[in-house]
Design a protein around this motif. Sequence first.
Motif, PDB file in Angstrom:
ATOM      1  N   LEU A 298     -23.406 -59.688  20.825  1.00 32.42           N
ATOM      2  CA  LEU A 298     -22.791 -58.549  21.503  1.00 32.42           C
ATOM      3  C   LEU A 298     -23.648 -58.079  22.677  1.00 32.42           C
ATOM      4  O   LEU A 298     -24.840 -57.828  22.524  1.00 32.42           O
ATOM      5  N   GLN A 299     -23.026 -57.986  23.851  1.00 29.26           N
ATOM      6  CA  GLN A 299     -23.741 -57.566  25.053  1.00 29.26           C
ATOM      7  C   GLN A 299     -23.184 -56.266  25.635  1.00 29.26           C
ATOM      8  O   GLN A 299     -23.855 -55.597  26.416  1.00 29.26           O
ATOM      9  N   LYS A 300     -21.945 -55.928  25.251  1.00 31.10           N
ATOM     10  CA  LYS A 300     -21.333 -54.723  25.810  1.00 31.10           C
ATOM     11  C   LYS A 300     -20.586 -53.988  24.709  1.00 31.10           C
ATOM     12  O   LYS A 300     -19.745 -54.569  24.024  1.00 31.10           O
ATOM     13  N   LEU A 301     -20.917 -52.709  24.540  1.00 25.72           N
ATOM     14  CA  LEU A 301     -20.267 -51.879  23.531  1.00 25.72           C
ATOM     15  C   LEU A 301     -19.859 -50.554  24.157  1.00 25.72           C
ATOM     16  O   LEU A 301     -20.699 -49.839  24.715  1.00 25.72           O
ATOM     17  N   CYS A 302     -18.563 -50.231  24.080  1.00 21.01           N
ATOM     18  CA  CYS A 302     -18.048 -48.968  24.617  1.00 21.01           C
ATOM     19  C   CYS A 302     -17.445 -48.163  23.467  1.00 21.01           C
ATOM     20  O   CYS A 302     -16.458 -48.599  22.858  1.00 21.01           O
ATOM     21  N   VAL A 303     -18.043 -47.011  23.164  1.00 16.64           N
ATOM     22  CA  VAL A 303     -17.535 -46.166  22.079  1.00 16.64           C
ATOM     23  C   VAL A 303     -17.411 -44.709  22.513  1.00 16.64           C
ATOM     24  O   VAL A 303     -17.215 -43.826  21.674  1.00 16.64           O
ATOM     25  N   GLU A 304     -17.501 -44.444  23.800  1.00 16.48           N
ATOM     26  CA  GLU A 304     -17.385 -43.064  24.253  1.00 16.48           C
ATOM     27  C   GLU A 304     -15.973 -42.529  23.977  1.00 16.48           C
ATOM     28  O   GLU A 304     -15.025 -43.285  23.832  1.00 16.48           O
ATOM     29  N   GLY A 305     -15.876 -41.210  23.893  1.00  8.50           N
ATOM     30  CA  GLY A 305     -14.579 -40.601  23.637  1.00  8.50           C
ATOM     31  C   GLY A 305     -14.184 -40.602  22.179  1.00  8.50           C
ATOM     32  O   GLY A 305     -13.023 -40.349  21.847  1.00  8.50           O
ATOM     33  N   ASN A 306     -15.150 -40.892  21.277  1.00  6.56           N
ATOM     34  CA  ASN A 306     -14.903 -40.834  19.839  1.00  6.56           C
ATOM     35  C   ASN A 306     -15.739 -39.710  19.225  1.00  6.56           C
ATOM     36  O   ASN A 306     -16.846 -39.434  19.698  1.00  6.56           O
TER      37      ASN A 306
ATOM     38  N   SER B 206     -13.415 -47.377  22.768  1.00  7.64           N
ATOM     39  CA  SER B 206     -13.541 -46.028  23.317  1.00  7.64           C
ATOM     40  C   SER B 206     -12.228 -45.246  23.210  1.00  7.64           C
ATOM     41  O   SER B 206     -11.151 -45.822  23.112  1.00  7.64           O
ATOM     42  N   TYR B 207     -12.368 -43.929  23.200  1.00  6.67           N
ATOM     43  CA  TYR B 207     -11.247 -42.990  23.198  1.00  6.67           C
ATOM     44  C   TYR B 207     -10.285 -43.240  22.041  1.00  6.67           C
ATOM     45  O   TYR B 207      -9.094 -43.481  22.211  1.00  6.67           O
ATOM     46  N   ASN B 208     -10.852 -43.178  20.851  1.00 11.57           N
ATOM     47  CA  ASN B 208     -10.089 -43.193  19.616  1.00 11.57           C
ATOM     48  C   ASN B 208     -10.561 -42.013  18.764  1.00 11.57           C
ATOM     49  O   ASN B 208     -11.148 -41.074  19.295  1.00 11.57           O
ATOM     50  N   GLN B 209     -10.320 -42.072  17.469  1.00  6.48           N
ATOM     51  CA  GLN B 209     -10.765 -41.013  16.562  1.00  6.48           C
ATOM     52  C   GLN B 209     -11.776 -41.551  15.549  1.00  6.48           C
ATOM     53  O   GLN B 209     -11.826 -41.115  14.407  1.00  6.48           O
ATOM     54  N   ILE B 210     -12.580 -42.504  15.970  1.00  2.00           N
ATOM     55  CA  ILE B 210     -13.537 -43.155  15.085  1.00  2.00           C
ATOM     56  C   ILE B 210     -14.755 -42.248  14.865  1.00  2.00           C
ATOM     57  O   ILE B 210     -15.384 -41.804  15.822  1.00  2.00           O
TER      58      ILE B 210
ATOM     59  N   SER C 273      -9.336 -49.951  22.809  1.00  3.53           N
ATOM     60  CA  SER C 273      -9.584 -48.599  23.318  1.00  3.53           C
ATOM     61  C   SER C 273      -8.276 -47.845  23.548  1.00  3.53           C
ATOM     62  O   SER C 273      -7.199 -48.428  23.618  1.00  3.53           O
ATOM     63  N   GLN C 274      -8.401 -46.529  23.629  1.00  3.17           N
ATOM     64  CA  GLN C 274      -7.313 -45.639  24.019  1.00  3.17           C
ATOM     65  C   GLN C 274      -6.083 -45.746  23.105  1.00  3.17           C
ATOM     66  O   GLN C 274      -4.951 -45.776  23.568  1.00  3.17           O
ATOM     67  N   ASN C 275      -6.356 -45.833  21.812  1.00  4.28           N
ATOM     68  CA  ASN C 275      -5.295 -45.609  20.847  1.00  4.28           C
ATOM     69  C   ASN C 275      -5.331 -44.149  20.389  1.00  4.28           C
ATOM     70  O   ASN C 275      -4.638 -43.764  19.456  1.00  4.28           O
TER      71      ASN C 275
END
Length: 366
Positions: A243-251, A226-230, A201-203
């Motif tokens: 997989l139990q946890k996925l964070c992709v917000e901020g993209n 999360s918080y990339n440009q994907i 995250s946060q790249n």
Amino acid sequence: MMYEQRQQPLMNRADRRKINGERRNAIEEERLEVVDLSGMSLKTLPNPSLNLATICELYLFNNDLQIIPESLTARMLNLVVLDVHSNQLKSLPNSIGCLSKLKVLNVSGNLIESLPRTIENCRSLEELNANFNKLSRLPDTIGFELVNLKKLSVNSNKLVFLPVSTSHLTSLKILDARLNNLRSLPEDLENLINLEVLNVSQNFQYLETLPYSIGLLISLVELDASYNQITTLPDSMGCLRKLQKLCVEGNPLVSPPMEVVERGLQGVKEYLSEKMNAGHKSPTKKSWVGKLVKYGTFNGRIGSRKDRQWFHVSPDHYHSFDGPDSPGYNRKSPKYTGNCSIEGLASPRQLGMFSPRRLFSPKNFF
């Protein structure tokens, strides 16, 4: 009877040697020292009053050290833990490669720009914490040597890439590379068969894509991107069964769309699975799974136990291979006469042989 009587003293001597060996090991362990010089505002290290070879744990954190002498680490042959976080170190000594028993190395919170290549000789290393430094790169071959590494934390640095050899860290369970300048991740991530937590995250404006091989991380439990440009998550992520946890917000996600993301992890996995299945059914869509189907290495379904018996893979690990019903299979002998049989895409023995990039190159068809 006489034979048994003659052998008895020999067995007793063997037992005594074993007991004496255990006692010697216990005595040596008792002689090993734990040295704590943390939080003493040290700018240089004092001359040690004890034999450096007797130190098994050394704590030097929260000081003002700018250098660790080469001669110091070269003589600490029994060191297992070295913690020098929160100092002013700009580099580590090359002699750190002499620490063959080192299991935990914490150099976080310093000014280190690069790790010495000799760190590859610390083959017992299980945990490396280099957070909050100025690292712009890691040693190119670090993944080939640190085969016991279970946790790699390099967050809050200036890393642009992770070395390709990172994908050979088959014992790795945690990889934390957030808050860097990562442009991409290694392609052959499927070799990280024990990876449970991946945080990239946060790249921010740098990381735009995730590799398709991320869907073959068979042990992955948590993924934070999360918080990339994907803009697009790989369809293969629909195969991440653990997989139990996925964070992709901020993209700026387009696929899956935000209304799907808002439905949670299960909604995302279902969307990607459907997209993947639709992709390989369509002859015009150039999907990665479609190519696997074309070349007979993936049939789009979970194989039965009968199918899987012909391949040396664990039933819980891989999703779908062509079984004995495949036209290229010879039932009289367990040989695959058509397409090349494989031990599993995530097998550590393959070490990247079946990565999407290599598998589908025009020069590397079976």
